[in-house]
Design a protein around this motif. Structure first.
Motif, mmCIF file in Angstrom:
data_model
loop_
_atom_site.group_PDB
_atom_site.id
_atom_site.type_symbol
_atom_site.label_atom_id
_atom_site.label_comp_id
_atom_site.label_asym_id
_atom_site.label_seq_id
_atom_site.Cartn_x
_atom_site.Cartn_y
_atom_site.Cartn_z
ATOM 1 N N PRO A 1 0.906 -1.263 0.126
ATOM 2 C CA PRO A 1 -0.016 -0.133 -0.151
ATOM 3 C C PRO A 1 0.852 1.263 -0.170
ATOM 4 C CG PRO A 1 -0.082 -1.080 2.168
ATOM 5 C CD PRO A 1 0.717 -2.090 1.353
ATOM 6 N N ARG A 2 0.571 2.198 -0.807
ATOM 7 C CA ARG A 2 1.265 3.555 -0.771
ATOM 8 C C ARG A 2 0.313 4.607 -0.279
ATOM 9 N NH1 ARG A 2 5.544 1.267 -0.167
ATOM 10 N NH2 ARG A 2 6.477 0.184 -1.908
ATOM 11 N N LEU A 3 -0.986 4.421 -0.467
ATOM 12 C CA LEU A 3 -1.855 5.521 0.184
ATOM 13 C C LEU A 3 -3.359 4.664 0.219
ATOM 14 C CD1 LEU A 3 -2.573 8.992 -0.078
ATOM 15 C CD2 LEU A 3 -4.186 7.643 -1.078
ATOM 16 N N SER A 4 -3.814 4.761 1.501
ATOM 17 C CA SER A 4 -5.008 4.147 1.508
ATOM 18 C C SER A 4 -6.156 4.965 2.257
ATOM 19 C CB SER A 4 -5.287 2.831 2.629
ATOM 20 O OG SER A 4 -4.845 3.280 3.706
ATOM 21 N N LYS A 5 -7.358 5.474 1.542
ATOM 22 C CA LYS A 5 -8.189 6.298 2.215
ATOM 23 C C LYS A 5 -9.636 5.762 2.088
ATOM 24 C CE LYS A 5 -9.235 10.444 3.687
ATOM 25 N NZ LYS A 5 -8.804 10.648 4.940
ATOM 26 N N TYR B 1 -13.441 6.008 2.942
ATOM 27 C CA TYR B 1 -14.465 7.048 3.509
ATOM 28 C C TYR B 1 -15.533 6.400 4.449
ATOM 29 C CZ TYR B 1 -12.011 9.944 0.339
ATOM 30 O OH TYR B 1 -10.969 10.952 -0.198
ATOM 31 N N HIS C 1 -15.905 3.577 7.957
ATOM 32 C CA HIS C 1 -14.807 3.067 8.843
ATOM 33 C C HIS C 1 -14.719 1.449 8.737
ATOM 34 C CE1 HIS C 1 -12.452 2.462 12.508
ATOM 35 N NE2 HIS C 1 -13.348 1.594 12.940
ATOM 36 N N GLU D 1 -8.625 -1.997 11.275
ATOM 37 C CA GLU D 1 -7.354 -2.080 10.672
ATOM 38 C C GLU D 1 -7.093 -3.315 9.763
ATOM 39 O OE1 GLU D 1 -7.499 -0.326 13.475
ATOM 40 O OE2 GLU D 1 -6.866 1.575 12.567
ATOM 41 N N ASP D 2 -7.479 -4.405 10.402
ATOM 42 C CA ASP D 2 -7.333 -5.790 9.755
ATOM 43 C C ASP D 2 -8.151 -5.839 8.710
ATOM 44 O OD1 ASP D 2 -5.768 -6.448 11.574
ATOM 45 O OD2 ASP D 2 -6.986 -7.566 13.010
ATOM 46 N N GLU E 1 -9.232 -3.447 6.599
ATOM 47 C CA GLU E 1 -8.642 -2.427 5.752
ATOM 48 C C GLU E 1 -7.674 -3.308 4.787
ATOM 49 O OE1 GLU E 1 -9.500 1.918 7.624
ATOM 50 O OE2 GLU E 1 -7.357 1.348 7.202
ATOM 51 N N GLN E 2 -6.645 -3.697 5.772
ATOM 52 C CA GLN E 2 -5.537 -4.612 4.936
ATOM 53 C C GLN E 2 -5.953 -5.718 4.176
ATOM 54 O OE1 GLN E 2 -2.488 -3.673 4.958
ATOM 55 N NE2 GLN E 2 -2.995 -2.079 6.008
ATOM 56 N N VAL F 1 3.831 10.680 1.809
ATOM 57 C CA VAL F 1 2.076 10.000 1.909
ATOM 58 C C VAL F 1 1.486 11.072 2.490
ATOM 59 C CG1 VAL F 1 2.509 8.812 3.809
ATOM 60 C CG2 VAL F 1 0.901 8.061 2.340
ATOM 61 N N ASP F 2 2.029 11.899 3.496
ATOM 62 C CA ASP F 2 1.106 13.031 3.958
ATOM 63 C C ASP F 2 0.695 14.020 2.997
ATOM 64 O OD1 ASP F 2 3.851 13.473 4.275
ATOM 65 O OD2 ASP F 2 3.879 14.553 5.659
ATOM 66 N N HIS G 1 -1.990 12.760 0.712
ATOM 67 C CA HIS G 1 -3.269 12.908 1.471
ATOM 68 C C HIS G 1 -3.655 14.157 1.200
ATOM 69 C CE1 HIS G 1 -4.387 9.391 3.105
ATOM 70 N NE2 HIS G 1 -3.298 8.921 3.646
ATOM 71 N N GLY H 1 -14.527 13.454 2.068
ATOM 72 C CA GLY H 1 -15.867 12.727 2.521
ATOM 73 C C GLY H 1 -16.417 11.871 1.544
#
Lengths: 1260, 193
Positions: free
Chosen positions: B14-18, B20, B22, B25-26, B28-29, B113-114, B117, B126
């Motif tokens: 992953p290089r960026l994950s966003k 929208y 919830h 974390e698991d 998401e991965q 990465v910031d 973002h 959103g």
């Protein structure tokens, strides 16, 4: 000081920053987890520091780790700390971290409310922006409630950057706090016409999201969107709007008709494929909603199909994909137009892209006909063989079955072919869809009686070769087929060629390796086979054969008795004992076959899949009630009754009605069919099957036998469907030849026929007669089943809460204005400062900017926004406010006037500005839609509507708090209104100045002076609520309330709004509203309907619901009141019956209803009185016991007057009729006596109006 | 609505994950892995849409992706978004990154990465598209960066110096994974205003 900072940061500069962390992780590929855990320890240390820069750095690293899947919720509090830093750099880091890992159950979130509020009102637009962005990701119901008002204020911020963010985030706020939708909606709507394209796009975005879920509430915005669609050039906005229209058209077919033309134009003109595609999509939606084929729509379909063809032929795979996707939508309603592109779609089946092949498969579903089904399926079978991936192959398999079985096997002409296709499919390796094939086999065998002989033969072959399926572990899925095979062989065992062989196949030891539920079926059906065999063998003279069969059973069954599967074990031991008993009887030479057969006698009928669900719950049965005392908790844990038999009970086994004899069944079926035929609400089975059912001559006459013989039934291995294709073709050929012969004969007989075309034409659908006279048995449904398919919605859908009626806000200000309880919560100290609550403020303001722009309105708006921002800031910082004021002055074109009080008063006049175009536009959606000539230019339509401006509607507020302002507002509205018409400009300006002046006083002196213009003073006690709607008629089912308003647009029209309220517990439908026309007044009916036809009310009413419909009446003369008799007919629909009901009513058109609230200025008023054209009349009212302003408000409200001037207990009032008569009143009061002197150019009208006023006051 | 925006490389890192919405974390991965699995096995020259995975979305959701050199840009959207529109949006996003980082490459995304973002926040908010005009996005991003710089002032100077020194001896920082074909334009799709 600076040195100290430098020193502090030098201390920390060897801390790892984000880059170091990333680099470190990359350098520790082998022990990444370990490295990260040391990093997290470091971060924990850093978070303990006081230095905010260190904390921010740590939080920044945590955000990165979060992305890698590490839980960082433990640092939530530190994130909040960083968020509250005063520096933008850190604030941004904090908000980013929060947006990545906060969610509704993060408890520290409630600590952020005040911080976010502070950031939202920060003078730095990027602080605000960052807060909004962050908030959009983690907004909770609490935050939404507390901040809704702040965000709403930001929607009118000076900076478009903030405005667009604020508008966008409102959607999230609505989702979490649905109560905010109503108060915020007017302002949101106003943003649709924001000068900044970004803000406009955001507003469109939000409304489209809202409308997608609850489209009906947004129907009234259609004219506005229509205008945007024809004027906007931003493709994003256009796409959104066009998508929105796609959602709206199903609700309002008239909208679709209006849309077709502009959409077609867009399709022709646009070069952007994305826009073209969405246009085509919406046109398709429109066409679907207008399914009644209007002649000129075939052109639109052709256009769509043609454009889609271009997309599909494009080399860009994306366009190809989307083209196919859209094509499948057309397919549902207009299969014919898609079928002509069969070649293209078949071509896509060979595409290398799987997604495209899948989409093409979807389309095939609608492409098949009796003629080409075999050909297409053959092609698909080839693909099945070639396909590598199992998912794609499974997809193909399901599609083949879908295509063949659609609408009751409509397209299958040869079921032998279909069975062999199914059998071929069983050769697939590793498919998951064994059960699907199995259920198809069962279905066909059960429902197509004629095919049973063939099916049984095939199934027997399958059972014989069962080892092919069970041998391989990979083929587990397919052995489901054996389930069907065993069942079919058992159930229809009388058709078996060699039952003994099949019985042996079913009792092989290998069977024990099959899954339990299949073994169970094997055992059960072995018993059925056994019964059949006994019967055959007992007929013979030699008894030994029968005894041998019994012995075989007794030898083999013990294997199953030992099965681990309970179901198998139970059945096997049962049957084993039975056979043993039979054997005993056989040894005594007793004939048992008849009795054994009786065990399995009785016909099976297929049951519709939803039949169980549709059985209505009998009255008085409570399914939730306990039958016995509920078991204690501990008990239920121990026993798990479900697990034992779950799934074991095969779903295909059908209940047997052995106790009901055949005759009784037939009788019942006949009775039910009769009842269904008479019931108009019963959805009949598809006509094809029905027809077949009736016409089927009976099984004996099936002309199938000869063909059967030509089919090699015992192909070693498995049959080939191709043979059937050939056979079928031959058969068809033969048929054709025969037909030709017949025709020739006929022609000869007729002698003169020139029927050349008959034989040269291609074979049409109807010509193909099925090989079997198919008796497709319809599925059984329980008696009095409910026809409707009520698919329940997801109760957790957050959008459900947003199903809020928004029309009332604007359309009928009088109906349900914002109640106090609905206003957004505001912090208390702020409320004390603000004159009005901002929610109310927003409500009133919104229409202002909807007014068509002219001259200075733009500047004014700018100013207003400044002020909005200003007002907010004033709470924080007075100095800043001053500074800001100065800036504002620079912008202000009006120059020096802009000192504070004047500004304020102007703002208020702005606030009270009329909803001119807005109200007209929205309230008259019906007019907009029904206007026969479609205005070529939307803007034109808007101005037209604006001129109509039915101001009176505005005056019907019922909220107690807004009432006292009513007359005053009306007056000012009108001033705007006239200004728009550009009449009397000079006068106008003077007026305005004067007014400003008055307002100035009004505010500074608190309204205590002797002459208050324009009605009432705020201090006076509020009015009781009033409603324009009065009862028309009611009975126990329905209640009708009406309001009658004149239509300024057309001097002879009156609009009658009727609220229908369903008072009973049943559904009301097919309402028809009819009125007996008189010479003078006529109900407007749509073109083409007779003068006595009723108008159908365009909605149905669920229990307890009310809705409003409008009817237009045409009046010749308006000087006299009118009464019309009318009837409402409707159908009450309850669970099992429906009854027609009617309700008579009398429509009373008073003369007041012909009056339209029209403002007038005192000098114009004076001129009018002086002109001498008016006739005089007067009336005295005694015993009126109410404050003077109430009295005036009543006259204004009920009789549509406006106050021209009021001095003490004396007031002049004015109104105008729809045909232009002036009506002037001078109302004086002393004690309880009120005298009204009136002038009008039509004495009869005046007399009637005065009578009505008298009536009004005598009632109270 | 956009439900999630994911950027990962050819190996699924992953290089960026966003997100929208919830997810834990698991989850998401898992979603990232699943999405990578779906997307990576597709050929070039096939269409850029696919039906969403099991974890994310459901029938109403689709994955719309583009593949640039070493990176996949994946948007998970529901049916209210226009497919071709989102493809354009991805293009705008990448072009914006290219402008902001001056010839963007995977390393930029890895180390900043910031910043990615922050750029994304100016485009999508959103889950809803905020701005599609590249110039406007860049203006806003630039002025925020300027603000950040002015805030750092003297206090920021030593830290910057240190990080410059740190970056000097970077053997592993070849800029050879440059996204060469970044300027590929969507055929037939004029960028949105």
């Amino acid at each position: 000081m600076a040195l100290k900072i430098v020193k502090g940061s030098i201390d920390r500069m060897f801390d790892k920053n984000l880059q170091d962390l990333v680099r470190g992780i990359r350098n520790h590929k082998e022990d990444e987890a370990k490295y990260i855990s040391t990093c997290i320890d470091e971060i924990k240390q850093e978070l303990k520091q006081d230095n905010i820069a260190v904390k921010a750095n740590a939080v920044c690293k945590l955000t990165y780790l979060q992305m890698l899947g590490y839980d960082v919720s433990w640092a939530a509090f530190n994130i909040v700390e960083v968020m509250s830093s005063s520096k933008f750099t850190y604030k941004r880091i904090g908000y980013l971290a929060a947006s990545q890992c906060f969610h509704e159950s993060t408890d520290v979130i409630m600590l952020t409310t005040n911080q976010i509020r502070k950031d939202l009102s920060s003078p730095n637009q990027y602080d605000t922006g960052v807060a909004l962005t962050g908030l959009s990701c983690f907004v909770t119901p609490d935050l939404a409630r507390d901040l809704a008002n702040d965000i709403m204020t930001l929607m009118s911020h000076t900076k478009p950057y903030i405005r667009k963010k604020a508008v966008l985030i409102m959607y999230k706020v609505f989702l979490k706090y649905p109560e905010s939708l109503r108060p915020a909606f007017p302002r949101l709507k106003e943003k649709l016409e924001d000068p900044d394209p970004g803000v406009q796009s955001a507003a469109v975005n939000v409304i489209c999201e809202l409308a997608r879920r609850n489209p009906k509430n947004y129907l009234s915005l259609a004219p506005l969107f229509f205008k945007l669609m024809t004027s906007s050039t931003n493709n994003w906005v256009l796409i959104k709007i066009i998508k929105l229209f796609g959602a709206l058209t199903p609700l309002e077919p008239r909208l679709g008709k209006k849309l077709i033309e502009p959409l077609t134009n867009l399709i022709h003109s646009t070069s952007a494929m994305s826009l073209l595609y969405e246009c085509v999509n919406t046109v398709i939606a429109v066409l679907i909603s207008l399914s009644s084929g209007m002649p000129n729509h075939s052109a639109s379909i052709q256009l769509c199909v043609q454009k889609l063809r271009i997309l599909i032929e494009d080399s860009d795979q994306n366009l190809k994909y989307l083209g196919l996707l859209a094509m499948s939508k057309i397919l549902k309603t207009h299969p014919k137009s898609v079928q002509s592109h069969k070649d293209l779609i078949l071509q896509c089946l060979d595409d290398k892209d799987e997604s495209i092949r899948l989409r093409a498969l979807d389309l095939l579903y609608g492409m098949v006909s009796k003629k080409n089904l075999m050909e297409i399926v053959k092609k698909l079978m080839l693909h099945v063989d070639k396909a590598e991936g199992t998912t794609y192959r499974d997809e193909l398999l399901t599609k083949i079955i879908d295509i063949c079985s659609q609408s009751n096997y409509q397209y299958i002409t040869n079921f032998e072919w279909y069975i062999s296709i199914l059998v071929e499919l069983t050769r697939l390796e590793g498919t998951r869809h064994g059960h699907l094939i199995a259920s198809q086999m069962l279905d066909v065998a059960i429902r197509v009686k004629a095919i049973r002989v063939f099916a049984v033969a095939q199934m027997a072959t399958l059972l014989d070769n069962a080892h092919l399926m069970t041998g391989n572990v990979q083929r587990k899925g397919i052995c489901e087929v054996l389930y069907a095979a065993a069942w079919i062989c058992g159930e229809f065992s009388e058709h078996l060629e060699n039952p003994m062989q099949t019985l042996e196949a079913m009792l092989r030891p290998k069977v024990a390796t099959l899954p339990g539920h299949i073994q169970a079926v094997y055992v059960q059906n072995a018993a059925k086979l056994f019964a059949t065999l006994l019967k055959n063998q007992e007929g013979n003279t030699d008894r030994t054969a029968a005894q041998e069969t019994s012995q075989l059973m007794i030898d083999r069954l013990p294997l199953f008795v030992q099965s681990a599967n309970l179901e198998v074990q139970e059945r096997a031991s049962c049957i084993l004992q039975l056979v043993k008993y039979i054997q005993k009887l056989q040894q005594k030479d007793v004939e048992v076959a008849e009795e054994v057969i009786a065990l399995f006698a009785g016909e099976l009928n297929p049951v519709a899949p939803k039949a169980q669900k549709k059985v209505p719950v009998p009255e008085g049965l409570d399914l939730d009630a306990w039958i016995n005392e509920p078991p204690s908790e501990s008990e239920s844990e121990d026993e798990q009754p479900k697990a034992i038999f779950a799934k074991e009970e095969p779903k295909h086994s059908r209940a047997r009605h052995t106790e009901v004899d055949e005759k009784e069944l037939a009788k019942r079926r006949e009775a039910r069919k009769q009842e269904q035929a008479n019931n108009p609400f019963y959805i009949k089975a598809s006509p094809s099957s029905q027809k077949v059912y009736q016409e089927a001559p009976g099984v004996e006459h099936i002309p199938v036998v000869q063909i059967d013989l030509s089919v090699p039934l015992k192909v070693p291995g498995l049959p080939m469907s191709d043979q059937y294709v050939k056979l079928e073709e031959e058969r068809r050929q033969k048929e054709r030849v025969e037909k030709k012969k017949k025709e020739k004969k006929k022609r000869k007989e007729k002698r003169g026929g020139r029927g050349k075309k008959h034989d040269s034409g291609p074979e049409s659908e109807e010509d193909i007669t099925p090989a079997h006279m198919v008796d497709i048995v319809t599925e059984e449904m329980p008696e009095n089943a409910l026809p409707s398919d009520d698919d329940d919605k997801d109760p957790n859908d957050p959008h459900k809460a947003l199903d809020i009626d928004l029309d009332n806000l604007v359309e009928m200000a009088g109906r349900r204005p914002l109640a106090d309880s609905e206003k957004l919560p505001v912090r208390s100290h702020r409320a004390a400062e603000a004159l009005k609550s901002p929610a109310e403020d927003g409500d009133a303001e919104s229409p202002a900017s909807q007014e068509p722009k002219k001259k200075s309105s733009k500047e004014k708006r700018e100013k207003k926004k400044d002020k909005d921002g200003d007002r907010k800031k004033s709470k924080d910082d007075k100095k800043k406010k001053k500074k800001h004021k100065r800036e504002e002055k620079g912008e202000d074109l009006f120059g020096g006037q802009a000192d504070e009080p004047v500004v304020q008063s102007e703002e208020i006049s702005e606030v009270a500005a009329p909803p001119a175009s807005n109200a007209a536009e929205v309230s008259d959606l019906d007019f907009w839609l029904s206007n026969a000539p479609v205005p070529s230019n939307a803007q034109e339509a808007a101005t037209l509507a604006a001129e109509a401006a039915p101001v009176p509607e505005k005056a019907s507020g019922t909220a107690p708090d807004s009432e006292p302002d009513e007359p005053e507002e009306t007056d000012k509205k009108s001033s705007k209104h006239k200004k728009k018409k550009q009449k009397r400009e000079k006068e106008e300006k003077e007026k305005k100045k004067k007014k400003k002046h008055h307002h100035h006083h009004h505010h500074s002196d608190g309204g205590g002076e002797e002459s208050v213009q324009n009605g009432t003073v705020e201090e006076e006690e509020p009015l009781p609520p009033m409603s324009n709607y009065c009862l028309l008629a009611e009975n126990s089912y329905i209640k009708m309330e009406i309001d009658i308003q004149g239509n300024l647009q057309d001097g002879s029209q009156v609009v009658v709004s009727v609220i229908f309220e369903n008072k009973c517990d049943n559904f009301l439908k097919t309402m028809e509203f009819n009125v007996l026309d008189s010479l003078n007044s006529k109900l407007q009916r749509p073109e083409g309907s007779g003068p006595h036809d009723g108008l159908s009310v365009p909605f149905q009413l669920p229990p307890g619901v009310s809705n409003e419909a409008r009817f237009v009446f045409t009046m010749q003369s308006i000087v006299m009141p009118q009464k019309l008799k009318g009837t409402l007919t409707f159908i009450i629909k309850n669970e099992d019956s429906s009854t027609h009901e009617k309700l008579d009513f009398k429509l009373h058109f008073t003369c007041s209803s012909y009056l339209i609230t029209t403002p007038c200025y005192s000098d114009a008023f004076a001129k009018l009185l002086e002109s001498g054209d008016l006739k005089c009349s007067s009336v005295r009212l005694e015993g009126v016991n109410m404050p003077f302003h109430h009295l005036l408000a009543r006259i204004c409200f009920h009789h549509h007057f406006s106050v021209v001037e009021r001095i003490d207990s004396c007031a002049s009032m004015y109104s105008r009729s729809i045909q232009g008569h002036h009506v002037c009143l001078l109302v004086k009061t002393s004690g309880q006596t009120v005298s009204i002197d009136a002038k009008c150019d039509e004495p009869t009208l005046l007399g009637n109006v005065l009578d009505e006023i008298k009536q009004t006051f005598s009632q109270c | 609505m956009i439900k999630a925006i994911l950027i990962f490389n050819n190996h699924g890192k992953p290089r960026l994950s966003k997100f929208y919405e919830h997810y834990s974390e698991d989850t998401e991965q898992q979603i990232i892995r699943e999405t990578f699995h779906l997307v990576s096995k597709r050929d070039e020259n096939v269409c850029n849409f696919l039906e969403g995975g099991m974890l994310i979305g459901g029938s109403d959701y689709r994955l719309i992706y583009r593949h640039y050199a070493t990176l996949y840009f994946v948007f998970c959207v529901d049916s209210s978004e226009s497919e071709l529109g989102i493809l354009d949006l991805i293009q705008v996003f990448v072009e914006t990154l290219d402008k902001c980082f001056e010839n963007v490459c995977e390393l930029d995304l890895i180390f900043h990465v910031d910043k990615v973002h922050n750029i994304l926040a100016e485009m999508v908010m959103g889950g809803m598209v905020l701005e599609t005009n590249m110039n406007e996005i860049i203006t806003q991003v630039d002025s925020q960066n300027k603000m950040e710089k002015s805030e750092a002032g003297i206090a920021g100077a030593p830290a910057r110096a240190v990080s410059a020194v740190k970056n000097m001896n970077l053997p592993e920082m070849p800029r050879n994974i440059n996204i060469g074909d970044i300027s590929i334009k969507v055929p037939n799709l004029p960028s949105f205003k």
